[in-house]
Motif scaffolding. Structure first.
Motif, PDB file in Angstrom:
ATOM      1  N   ILE A 189       0.912  -1.227   0.167  1.00 52.52           N
ATOM      2  CA  ILE A 189      -0.144   0.079   0.044  1.00 52.52           C
ATOM      3  C   ILE A 189       0.874   1.351  -0.039  1.00 52.52           C
ATOM      4  O   ILE A 189       0.535   2.358  -0.585  1.00 52.52           O
ATOM      5  N   ALA A 190       1.988   1.034   0.653  1.00 50.02           N
ATOM      6  CA  ALA A 190       2.985   2.246   0.797  1.00 50.02           C
ATOM      7  C   ALA A 190       3.596   2.790  -0.942  1.00 50.02           C
ATOM      8  O   ALA A 190       3.652   3.772  -1.182  1.00 50.02           O
ATOM      9  N   VAL A 191       3.837   1.606  -1.571  1.00 49.11           N
ATOM     10  CA  VAL A 191       4.393   1.989  -3.007  1.00 49.11           C
ATOM     11  C   VAL A 191       3.469   2.065  -4.022  1.00 49.11           C
ATOM     12  O   VAL A 191       3.764   2.329  -5.030  1.00 49.11           O
ATOM     13  N   ALA A 192       2.211   1.441  -3.733  1.00 48.78           N
ATOM     14  CA  ALA A 192       1.334   1.298  -4.614  1.00 48.78           C
ATOM     15  C   ALA A 192       0.873   2.689  -5.289  1.00 48.78           C
ATOM     16  O   ALA A 192       0.623   2.788  -6.664  1.00 48.78           O
ATOM     17  N   PRO A 193       0.592   3.848  -4.674  1.00 49.69           N
ATOM     18  CA  PRO A 193       0.246   5.149  -5.252  1.00 49.69           C
ATOM     19  C   PRO A 193       1.017   5.352  -6.425  1.00 49.69           C
ATOM     20  O   PRO A 193       0.816   5.694  -7.273  1.00 49.69           O
ATOM     21  N   ASP A 194       2.558   5.582  -5.957  1.00 54.21           N
ATOM     22  CA  ASP A 194       3.181   6.023  -7.173  1.00 54.21           C
ATOM     23  C   ASP A 194       3.283   5.135  -8.372  1.00 54.21           C
ATOM     24  O   ASP A 194       3.744   5.402  -9.304  1.00 54.21           O
TER      25      ASP A 194
END
Length: 366
Positions: A189-194
């Motif tokens: 979830i931490a890297v998914a937006p980018d």
């Protein structure tokens, strides 16, 4: 009781990440290791020495109260080890010390931090082995008179491994799996937006997930999906963890097939749970028909007459027919969630209270 102790060991590790810093954060890594490990070693030695002394009393005086004393001693050692583990994790920083050697991530740190407390539990089973052997020998004549099947008592190492497989791993494996899933989900979830924003068609989803509230909602949904998948797959894992084999064709298998056909219940397989004659029990596990198993222990099949075995099978089929397992899974997930929230609130209250006490003491000291 072992299941509760195992849950408490890992619950303290999960709770630790909610408390930053530890209540006492001025010890070095070596001092933390000594504070944590030395008392646990003492507890393991106490269990072994105490059991030997009490067994000597049993041999010398035939004092049957010794059986209760040994049980109390070993239970006290196990609880003391788990409580000391929790104190060191939450108050001294044992998990943080482990992470100086093993970086946090995918449960390696949690497993190594839990290992000393779990080792005390395992060693307590080794200490209990002489009593188990003596009780088995004492019952041997009665079993021969009754015509019961006789199983050879396993060696100490085999006996301890049986306890680990049937009690410790039953809880430890799913908890480590859930923890690994949770850590992986948090990183995803931490890297998914980018990652999503790099693709124009997925950019709105990346913007949505970048919101703190939406990310938390996605994390909760992912946790529920992971827990559901774990519950669905655990019967396949337990079949391998435990000592099982397919139930041979015969009256018990025919009775199970008849009951399942009559009540519209699908079962993947019937298994014999080999316990070397020490446990009379039965269980059904599995939410999905293709991963649903009915387990009957060897002692149950050897000691109960056919009609009683059929009654036990009817009871297990009734669990499936009445859909007890989905309700049990939902209740367990709800209890775990509520317990985690309550534990987090209690931990924060303890932290705040301790901080205020320290400020008061330091203020008076000044």
């Amino acid at each position: 009781m072992i299941h509760i102790l195992t849950i408490l060991v890992f619950a303290s590790l999960v709770l630790r990440d909610s408390l930053r810093p530890p209540l006492l954060d001025w010890f070095t890594t070596a001092e933390i290791a000594a504070i944590t490990l030395v008392p646990l070693v003492v507890l393991a030695l106490l269990a072994e020495a105490g059991t030997r002394l009490l067994m000597h009393r049993l041999d010398a005086r035939s004092d049957t109260r010794v059986i209760l004393w040994i049980d109390w001693l070993l239970a006290s050692v196990r609880w003391s080890a788990v409580l000391w583990h929790a104190v060191c994790v939450l108050g001294v920083g044992w998990l943080d010390a482990v992470r100086t050697l093993v970086p946090a991530g995918f449960v390696a740190d949690q497993f190594l931090a839990a290992l000393p407390a779990l080792a005390v539990i395992v060693l307590s089973w080794s200490s209990a082995y002489p009593l188990e052997r003596r009780l088995r020998e004492a019952a041997l004549v009665r079993w021969l008179d009754e015509g019961r099947p006789i199983h050879a008592l396993p060696a100490r190492g085999t006996f301890v491994w049986m306890q680990v497989r049937h009690q410790l791993l039953l809880v430890m494996v799913p908890m480590l799996a859930l923890s690994a899933w949770s850590q992986g989900l948090t990183r995803l979830i931490a890297v998914a937006p980018d990652f999503l924003r790099e693709h124009p068609s997925l950019a709105p989803a990346g913007d949505w997930l970048a919101s703190g509230e939406h990310a938390e909602a996605a994390r909760v949904a992912g946790q529920l999906i992971g827990a559901a998948c774990l519950f669905a797959l655990m019967p396949l894992v337990l079949r391998r963890l435990w000592d099982t084999e397919p139930l041979s064709p015969g009256p018990a298998r025919d009775a199970l097939d008849t009951l399942c056909a009559r009540h519209g219940v699908r079962v993947s397989a019937a298994l014999v749970w080999r316990t070397r004659g020490v446990l009379i029990n039965a269980m059904v596990m599995g939410l999905l028909p293709r991963l649903r198993y009915v387990l009957l222990t060897d002692a149950l099949l050897e000691n109960l007459p056919g009609k009683q075995v059929e009654a036990v099978l009817a009871h297990e089929v009734g669990h499936v027919r009445r859909r007890h397992m989905p309700w049990l899974a939902a209740s367990l997930i709800a209890c775990v969630g509520l317990s985690a929230a309550a534990a987090d609130a209690i931990a924060r209250l303890i932290l705040t209270t301790t901080f205020l006490i320290l400020l008061t003491v330091l203020g008076f000291g000044a």
